[in-house]
Scaffold this motif. Sequence first.
Motif, short mmCIF file in Angstrom:
data_model
loop_
_atom_site.label_atom_id
_atom_site.label_comp_id
_atom_site.label_asym_id
_atom_site.label_seq_id
_atom_site.Cartn_x
_atom_site.Cartn_y
_atom_site.Cartn_z
N ALA A 65 0.81 -1.22 0.00
CA ALA A 65 0.00 0.00 0.00
C ALA A 65 0.84 1.26 0.00
O ALA A 65 0.55 2.21 -0.74
N CYS A 66 1.92 1.32 0.82
CA CYS A 66 2.52 2.63 1.03
C CYS A 66 4.04 2.69 0.95
O CYS A 66 4.63 3.70 1.38
N SER A 67 4.71 1.68 0.40
CA SER A 67 6.15 1.81 0.23
C SER A 67 6.46 2.88 -0.82
O SER A 67 5.90 2.87 -1.91
N ARG A 68 7.36 3.78 -0.50
CA ARG A 68 7.75 4.77 -1.50
C ARG A 68 8.90 4.28 -2.37
O ARG A 68 9.35 4.98 -3.27
N PHE A 69 9.37 3.03 -2.10
CA PHE A 69 10.45 2.45 -2.88
C PHE A 69 9.95 1.43 -3.90
O PHE A 69 10.74 0.87 -4.65
N ASP A 101 16.57 7.78 -1.28
CA ASP A 101 15.62 7.56 -2.37
C ASP A 101 15.45 6.09 -2.71
O ASP A 101 14.87 5.74 -3.74
N ALA A 102 15.95 5.22 -1.85
CA ALA A 102 15.85 3.77 -2.04
C ALA A 102 15.96 3.12 -0.67
O ALA A 102 16.19 3.80 0.34
N ASP A 103 15.78 1.80 -0.63
CA ASP A 103 16.00 1.08 0.62
C ASP A 103 17.35 1.48 1.18
O ASP A 103 18.35 1.57 0.46
N LEU A 104 17.40 1.74 2.48
CA LEU A 104 18.60 2.33 3.07
C LEU A 104 19.84 1.46 2.89
O LEU A 104 20.96 1.96 2.79
N GLN A 137 5.84 14.12 -2.83
CA GLN A 137 6.02 12.71 -2.52
C GLN A 137 5.71 12.50 -1.05
O GLN A 137 6.27 13.18 -0.19
N LEU A 138 4.82 11.57 -0.78
CA LEU A 138 4.49 11.27 0.61
C LEU A 138 5.43 10.20 1.15
O LEU A 138 5.83 9.29 0.44
#
Length: 322
Positions: A51-55, A110-113, A160-161
Amino acid sequence: MPPLLETLPVGPDCAQWNVWGTLARLVVTEPAAVPAARTIVEDVLAAVDSACSRFRPDSELVRACRAGGSPVWVSPLLAGLVAVALQAARETDGDVDPTVGAALCHLGYDADLRWVVLRDRSSAPTSSAPPTGLPEPSPVAGWRRVRLQDCELTVPYGTQLDLGATAKAWAADRAARQVARRCRVGALVALGGDIATAGPAPAGGWRVRVQDQPGDPYCVVGVPAGAALATSSTVSRQWTVGDTTMHHIVDPRTGRPASRVWRTVSVAAFSCVRANTLSTAALVRGDRAVPWLTGLGAPGRLVAADGRIRTTGDWSAKEEAQ
């Protein structure tokens, strides 16, 4: 990124695994329930991620943010997660703002840490390279510009949320409740520094060691049945851009990482969402955090940059003798 450490040993009543760049940990009062309970937790986490991953380019949240300011019909799950994030912003006067996603990307997150850290290491400047300063701030749209009507979500153009400040805590709350209800056991679900409990607690309550990094000052607290604990940190999730160290708690007023007045802030509450909302906002508020938490009567433990500790509310009553 070490998670909040617990005193509970890994045993037959426990399962743990890596997820979302941190450690998920499940503890139940009946060891036989572990396999079914883990499946429940994993299902909750998978649904929240979708639902809410920004990656993830296929997540509902990314799709809504790419709609160019047009309304998008979203699932009840995402609508609920956005509503929780907007409520957190409202309760903290915008200190916890879900519209910081673009600012985080601008700062390099801007990606998985895990990949951000690896990328930064591979591109680290040589000793002869000129020093680089903090990137210019990226404007934060502000949570009041996000529109949510039932399941119709409108994200302002170019915004971007990032729901990280509340969605992980919400997932811990939801997973603990579902495990307790469906498996009929007491449950503790820890996602990094976000800990939620539900159902009956072990005798004496859940014992949790509050410590962010090895070597940091720590205490052991007793968490009663149904209570939650969240620790937010300016040192656990960090990366470098050039010669500047970043962390993931953004001050919405500047678009930059919040000042490191506090290494960590831990808050106890009766939902993990509430605890995380207060602990994150406290990091953003810096010097104003102690009187703010005190005024709310919130039990809190704040570790300053120099290691000194301040407490608020009845936090000391929760600590156990070492």
